[in-house]
Motif scaffolding. Structure first.
Motif, PDB file in Angstrom:
ATOM      1  N   TYR A 220     -17.364   2.905 -14.695  1.00  0.00           N
ATOM      2  CA  TYR A 220     -18.594   2.140 -14.866  1.00  0.00           C
ATOM      3  C   TYR A 220     -18.273   0.671 -15.104  1.00  0.00           C
ATOM      4  N   CYS A 221     -19.295  -0.153 -14.893  1.00  0.00           N
ATOM      5  CA  CYS A 221     -19.164  -1.596 -15.066  1.00  0.00           C
ATOM      6  C   CYS A 221     -19.312  -1.915 -16.555  1.00  0.00           C
ATOM      7  N   VAL A 222     -18.382  -2.745 -17.081  1.00  0.00           N
ATOM      8  CA  VAL A 222     -18.440  -3.068 -18.511  1.00  0.00           C
ATOM      9  C   VAL A 222     -19.544  -4.091 -18.812  1.00  0.00           C
ATOM     10  N   VAL A 223     -20.087  -4.742 -17.765  1.00  0.00           N
ATOM     11  CA  VAL A 223     -21.139  -5.750 -17.967  1.00  0.00           C
ATOM     12  C   VAL A 223     -22.523  -5.109 -17.837  1.00  0.00           C
ATOM     13  N   CYS A 224     -22.792  -4.487 -16.643  1.00  0.00           N
ATOM     14  CA  CYS A 224     -24.144  -3.961 -16.420  1.00  0.00           C
ATOM     15  C   CYS A 224     -24.232  -2.451 -16.695  1.00  0.00           C
ATOM     16  N   LEU A 225     -23.092  -1.836 -17.009  1.00  0.00           N
ATOM     17  CA  LEU A 225     -23.001  -0.413 -17.373  1.00  0.00           C
ATOM     18  C   LEU A 225     -23.386   0.567 -16.257  1.00  0.00           C
ATOM     19  N   LYS A 232     -13.768  -3.865  -9.403  1.00  0.00           N
ATOM     20  CA  LYS A 232     -14.432  -4.974 -10.100  1.00  0.00           C
ATOM     21  C   LYS A 232     -15.927  -4.877  -9.896  1.00  0.00           C
ATOM     22  N   HIS A 233     -16.712  -5.240 -10.909  1.00  0.00           N
ATOM     23  CA  HIS A 233     -18.172  -5.273 -10.815  1.00  0.00           C
ATOM     24  C   HIS A 233     -18.641  -6.384 -11.731  1.00  0.00           C
ATOM     25  N   CYS A 234     -19.639  -7.132 -11.312  1.00  0.00           N
ATOM     26  CA  CYS A 234     -20.155  -8.266 -12.100  1.00  0.00           C
ATOM     27  C   CYS A 234     -19.002  -9.200 -12.512  1.00  0.00           C
ATOM     28  N   GLY A 235     -18.002  -9.311 -11.660  1.00  0.00           N
ATOM     29  CA  GLY A 235     -16.890 -10.232 -11.921  1.00  0.00           C
ATOM     30  C   GLY A 235     -15.865  -9.727 -12.929  1.00  0.00           C
TER      31      GLY A 235
END
Ligand SMILES: [Zn+2]
Length: 275
Positions: A220-225, A232-235
């Protein structure tokens, strides 16, 4: 001297044909800028090693990918499963799908014959089958089931999730590659071509799903979950929750083209004594 000049003219002409196709692909927003370099490299290796007929096969795979990616793109985007950037593919994706085909073409240059041709067809059929199966499978009305646990439903777009429509797509794409290869006479015996492409493509795409269901990285993305399979997701680097952290989609594609090519070669070995 004259023949050397002729060869040079042919090679330069081949390069410009590849360049024109890659440029058209960028203008149509189907590959990004670095994808242009990767496509030119893969395209020229295939053209130089296998000739125009091999290049046409790669162009058919590419066109199938574009058509099925853009088909109902808006719906897939609302589903959250569409390819990013309007469907444009990046350089790792192009090298992962075209790498083995390029190697087979270079092999064919020094050692032309049915073995590199079967490896090439198996690899391209796998990439075509996997791409069409994924894009068509997203449109399935029935929920995808995990190939390793067929009773477990997964969200559309999950690696390892399979649908009947996806399987039809994989078979259809392999048949299209097979019919084109048949028309172009890529293997000397026409009866060999369709089985080599269909067995190679369907096996390679199924193998892709199996690896996707078992060892491919998911997290999962650590920024948008949001759940994602990307590195990589959301940078930011994503957090892996299952699978091996280093096995992401492009690695799975490389391994699957090798599996599809091996299945195509095995089909060639089994059928050759029978005809
Ligand atoms: Zn995110």
């Amino acid at each position: 001297m004259c023949s050397v000049t002729l060869v040079t003219v042919v090679v330069v002409a081949q390069f410009f044909v590849v360049l024109a196709f890659a440029l058209a692909a960028v203008l149509l927003n189907t590959i990004d800028a670095r994808g242009f370099l990767a496509s030119t490299t893969v395209g020229f290796a295939v053209m130089y090693g296998g000739g125009i007929s091999w290049f046409v096969i790669v162009a058919v795979f590419f066109s199938l990918g574009v058509v099925f990616t853009l088909y109902k793109y808006g719906y897939k985007r609302r589903l959250g499963s569409a390819q990013g950037k309007g469907g444009a593919r990046n350089w790792p994706h192009i090298l992962a799908n075209g790498g083995l085909a390029s190697i087979a073409a270079i092999w064919n240059l020094g050692n032309p014959g049915i073995v590199p041709a079967a490896i090439f067809l198996g690899a391209v059929s796998t990439s075509a089958a996997d791409t069409v199966a994924t894009e068509l499978g997203l449109l399935s009305h029935s929920q995808p089931m995990l190939i390793s646990h067929p009773s477990r439903a997964v969200p559309p777009g999950t690696s390892g999730g399979v649908t009947a429509l996806g399987f039809v797509g994989a078979t259809f794409a392999s048949i299209v590659i097979g019919i084109m290869a048949l028309a172009l006479g890529i293997l000397p015996h026409p009866y060999l071509i369709l089985p080599v492409c269909v067995v190679g493509g369907v096996f390679g795409a199924t193998f892709d799903s199996l690896v996707g269901a078992t060892v491919q990285r998911k997290g999962y993305c650590v920024v948008c979950l949001k759940p994602t399979e990307a590195l990589k997701h959301c940078g930011e680097r994503t957090k892996a929750t299952q699978g091996k952290w280093y096995i992401e989609n492009n690695i799975v594609n490389v391994v699957s083209t090798i599996a599809g090519a091996a299945a195509a070669y095995a089909t060639l070995l089994v059928l050759t004594p029978l005809i």
